[in-house]
Write an enzyme that holds these catalytic residues in place. Structure first.
Site, PDB file in Angstrom:
ATOM      1  N   LYS A 208       0.842  -1.202   0.000  1.00 53.74           N
ATOM      2  CA  LYS A 208       0.000   0.000   0.000  1.00 53.74           C
ATOM      3  C   LYS A 208       0.874   1.249   0.000  1.00 53.74           C
ATOM      4  O   LYS A 208       0.686   2.148  -0.797  1.00 53.74           O
ATOM      5  CB  LYS A 208      -0.907  -0.034   1.224  1.00 53.74           C
ATOM      6  N   GLU A 214      10.394  -4.618   4.780  1.00 50.62           N
ATOM      7  CA  GLU A 214      10.492  -6.012   4.346  1.00 50.62           C
ATOM      8  C   GLU A 214      10.222  -6.131   2.845  1.00 50.62           C
ATOM      9  O   GLU A 214      10.961  -6.792   2.104  1.00 50.62           O
ATOM     10  CB  GLU A 214       9.472  -6.895   5.091  1.00 50.62           C
ATOM     11  N   GLY A 270      -4.904  -1.883   4.923  1.00 46.31           N
ATOM     12  CA  GLY A 270      -4.125  -3.033   4.460  1.00 46.31           C
ATOM     13  C   GLY A 270      -4.806  -4.356   4.755  1.00 46.31           C
ATOM     14  O   GLY A 270      -4.896  -5.242   3.887  1.00 46.31           O
ATOM     15  N   ARG A 271      -5.317  -4.516   5.960  1.00 44.23           N
ATOM     16  CA  ARG A 271      -5.930  -5.808   6.335  1.00 44.23           C
ATOM     17  C   ARG A 271      -7.331  -5.988   5.754  1.00 44.23           C
ATOM     18  O   ARG A 271      -7.976  -6.995   5.986  1.00 44.23           O
ATOM     19  CB  ARG A 271      -5.944  -5.942   7.859  1.00 44.23           C
ATOM     20  N   GLU A 356      -5.020  -6.537  14.605  1.00 44.68           N
ATOM     21  CA  GLU A 356      -4.521  -5.213  14.233  1.00 44.68           C
ATOM     22  C   GLU A 356      -5.676  -4.204  14.307  1.00 44.68           C
ATOM     23  O   GLU A 356      -5.473  -3.030  14.590  1.00 44.68           O
ATOM     24  CB  GLU A 356      -3.909  -5.239  12.816  1.00 44.68           C
ATOM     25  N   HIS A 387      -5.789 -33.254  17.630  1.00 46.02           N
ATOM     26  CA  HIS A 387      -4.708 -34.099  18.154  1.00 46.02           C
ATOM     27  C   HIS A 387      -3.570 -33.261  18.708  1.00 46.02           C
ATOM     28  O   HIS A 387      -2.450 -33.731  18.841  1.00 46.02           O
ATOM     29  CB  HIS A 387      -4.217 -35.031  17.052  1.00 46.02           C
ATOM     30  N   LYS A 507       9.131  -0.481  14.200  1.00 47.58           N
ATOM     31  CA  LYS A 507       9.687  -0.165  12.867  1.00 47.58           C
ATOM     32  C   LYS A 507      10.745   0.921  12.999  1.00 47.58           C
ATOM     33  O   LYS A 507      11.819   0.835  12.391  1.00 47.58           O
ATOM     34  CB  LYS A 507       8.573   0.363  11.939  1.00 47.58           C
TER      35      LYS A 507
HETATM   36  O1  F6P Z   1       3.005  -2.960   9.828  1.00 45.91           O
HETATM   37  C1  F6P Z   1       1.650  -3.125   9.644  1.00 45.91           C
HETATM   38  C2  F6P Z   1       1.212  -2.730   8.272  1.00 45.91           C
HETATM   39  O2  F6P Z   1       1.173  -1.361   8.127  1.00 45.91           O
HETATM   40  C3  F6P Z   1      -0.123  -3.360   7.947  1.00 45.91           C
HETATM   41  O3  F6P Z   1      -1.187  -2.646   8.398  1.00 45.91           O
HETATM   42  C4  F6P Z   1      -0.043  -3.524   6.481  1.00 45.91           C
HETATM   43  O4  F6P Z   1      -0.963  -4.465   6.025  1.00 45.91           O
HETATM   44  C5  F6P Z   1       1.381  -3.988   6.324  1.00 45.91           C
HETATM   45  O5  F6P Z   1       2.090  -3.244   7.280  1.00 45.91           O
HETATM   46  C6  F6P Z   1       1.979  -3.809   4.967  1.00 45.91           C
HETATM   47  O6  F6P Z   1       1.961  -2.477   4.544  1.00 45.91           O
HETATM   48  P1  F6P Z   1       2.169  -2.094   3.041  1.00 45.91           P
HETATM   49  O7  F6P Z   1       1.081  -2.722   2.243  1.00 45.91           O
HETATM   50  O8  F6P Z   1       2.106  -0.591   3.003  1.00 45.91           O
HETATM   51  O9  F6P Z   1       3.518  -2.597   2.615  1.00 45.91           O
END
Ligand code: F6P
Length: 542
Positions: A208, A214, A270-271, A356, A387, A507
């Site tokens: 987003k 990452e 995002g979620r 979240e 199990h 972060k």
């Molecule tokens: O760190 C949490 C977050 O901001 C989430 O809410 C989001 O889904 C995820 O990181 C990834 O963010 P992006 O789509 O901006 O890379």
């Protein structure tokens, strides 16, 4: 507007009194008193059947929960969300994932502009692109067709796409391989690409913000991997990289062509984004028609949530039951237990959606809450969990409300498997509710000293969600059901379910620590003594 703090509201206080009265009542008695209970405490909508009879509730409980929802103006909040109001107040944003599945001719205004045509324009662009890749018309840089799709993203830009891919695998184009890279641990990327031919591989960089550490790190590694495999010609990027983002500038700066970018807007959290362009990998897997079928399922549940009265409203009922256990019984977790192997990633997906969203400690006006908010969601598919951790659910000391999810039909029937699977889900819900008394255990001839070990107290609540079969449409309904249940809970708790400030501190600290680990010169460390010592140890050993 109701400004009385939640725990001082009459309905909340009545619920607290009522809880004291009924907390000792056993589901065995509640069922014995009402032979119709199993059918009376059930509701069906949009093709999903919710049996909530095995919950520790009476008619009075439900009446009070609905009263609470009404006092908290749930219906007003629903209207505000669907109306495009900026209900994500800490980010001053509308919350319009429902617009992602609106019909083409619907109107949903944000700042006076109808956002629905834009949603469908992106869907059409995604559809055209997916058709080209799926048919082999879209060629890689060397002229080979695309055989592998790697989604690079994390959080909402990963969990929804992975979950949907796994859930809908039955409907996917099998000559395409899908991989998902999320973790900054390099192994994730290395393993995902180990057996892939760069000439046949398409990367979808899903982010987003297009700034997430990452994803950007993995995207850079993906570019290096691809160029290394295709003799370093930068022109290959255009054939092997597409982006999904709200941030056109950063996408361009990365070197991805505007034509290869699929946009969504900041009013999609995002979620809540698996049904936006973030679902590009899903659409590539199941095709544009399958994706639209999924959206139609979402929409059907949206309309149900928006229009059904509370006592027939699945997300409202599920959300209020969650409040009941979380805030009155002190339950700390909810187990989500799909009896459908294709839904194996559904609990992981729900963890971000629920935690979240509702893992918040202050109300909308910034006051510390004096009640528990979001419970911990977790789970595994049945029957595997049986199990492993079910022992604790049956005989442990904690109350763990369970959501069982089951389907009337297996997608690929195999002998007696499905009957056995369904017998198990029904047995678990029955055993949890009714248990086995000491008398029953003794009557089986159990030795006295073993009797306590073999008693099942029962009275452990569960919902059973039952649908015909897992289709793209059913998946959409199921996800929307939980989205709106989360919303319902957030409204009662008076929290912002749509921000996520709690992920920021870590972060920022990581950005500060990275150079302290990598710098050649010994850094001047100013953390606490524990963090400083760990940094020194890592530097020494790396
Ligand atoms: O760190 C949490 C977050 O901001 C989430 O809410 C989001 O889904 C995820 O990181 C990834 O963010 P992006 O789509 O901006 O890379």
């Amino acid at each position: 507007m109701n400004t009385t703090p939640l725990t001082r509201q009459p309905a909340w206080q009545k619920l607290a009194d009522h809880h004291r009265e009924i907390k000792g009542r056993h589901l065995r008695d509640l069922f014995a008193e009402d032979p119709e209970r199993g059918e009376r405490f059930a509701v069906e909508a949009a093709g999903l059947y919710l049996d909530y009879s095995k919950n520790r509730v009476t008619d009075e409980t439900l009446k009070l929960l609905f009263q609470l929802a009404s006092d908290c103006d749930l219906s007003g909040h629903i209207k505000a969300m669907f109306g495009g109001e900026k209900i994500n107040i800490t980010e001053n944003r509308a919350v319009l994932h429902v617009a992602l599945r609106a019909n083409r001719d619907d109107t949903i205004l944000v700042d006076g502009k109808n956002v629905v045509p834009g949603v469908h324009a992106v869907l059409d662009k995604m559809g055209a692109f997916c058709d080209r890749v799926r048919s082999g018309d879209w060629k890689g840089f060397t002229g080979k067709r695309i055989r592998n799709v790697v989604n690079v993203g994390i959080g909402g830009s990963d969990l929804g796409p992975v979950m949907a891919y796994e859930a809908l695998r039955h409907y996917t184009q099998r000559d395409l391989t899908f991989r998902f890279v999320s973790n900054v641990d390099g192994i994730d990327f290395v393993e995902a690409t180990l057996d892939l031919d760069p000439a046949e591989t398409l990367f979808i960089i899903s982010s987003k913000t297009f700034t997430t550490l990452e994803t950007m790190t993995n995207a850079q590694s993906a570019r290096a991997w691809l160029l290394k495999g295709l003799s370093g010609d930068q022109a290959a990027i255009a054939k092997h990289f597409v982006a999904v983002s709200t941030n056109a500038e950063k996408v361009k700066a990365f070197g991805i062509d505007a034509d290869n970018m699929f946009e969504f807007s900041d009013w999609v959290g995002g979620r809540y984004s698996m049904d936006s362009a973030i679902g590009l990998s899903t659409m590539l897997a199941v095709g544009p028609d399958g994706f639209r079928e999924m959206l139609a399922g979402f929409h059907e549940m949206d309309e149900h949530f928006r229009t059904a009265p509370p006592d027939r409203n699945l997300p409202v009922i599920m959300g209020l039951l969650s409040i009941w256990y979380n805030d009155f019984f002190g339950a700390q977790t909810v187990a989500v237990l799909p009896y459908e192997q294709y839904l194996k990633r559904f609990p992981a997906y729900l963890q971000q959606l629920t935690m979240e969203s509702n893992g918040k400690h202050v109300t909308l006006d910034g006051k510390h809450v004096d009640y528990q908010t979001g419970p911990i969601y977790w789970g595994e598919p049945g029957t595997n969990g049986q199990h492993s951790f079910y022992q604790l659910i049956h005989q442990g000391t904690r109350l763990i409300p369970c959501d069982f999810i089951a389907f009337a039909h297996a997608l690929t029937p195999l002998g007696r498997h499905h009957d056995i699977l369904i017998a198990n889900v029904l047995a678990q819900s029955e055993a949890l509710a009714f248990g086995k008394t000491a008398e029953e255990v003794k009557a089986e001839g159990t030795k006295d000293d073993l009797v306590p070990h073999r008693v099942f107290e029962g009275n452990r609540p569960s919902n059973v969600l039952f649908a015909d079969r897992l289709t793209p449409g059913t998946l959409g309904k199921l996800v929307a059901l939980y989205e709106h249940s989360v919303f319902t809970q957030g409204v009662i708790w008076n929290i912002d379910s749509f921000d996520q400030w709690g992920v920021e501190l870590g972060k920022v600290l990581a950005q500060r620590i990275i150079p302290e680990l990598e710098d050649k010169a010994e850094p001047e460390l100013k953390h606490d003594s524990s963090t400083d010592a760990l940094i020194r140890r890592y530097r020494k050993n790396r």
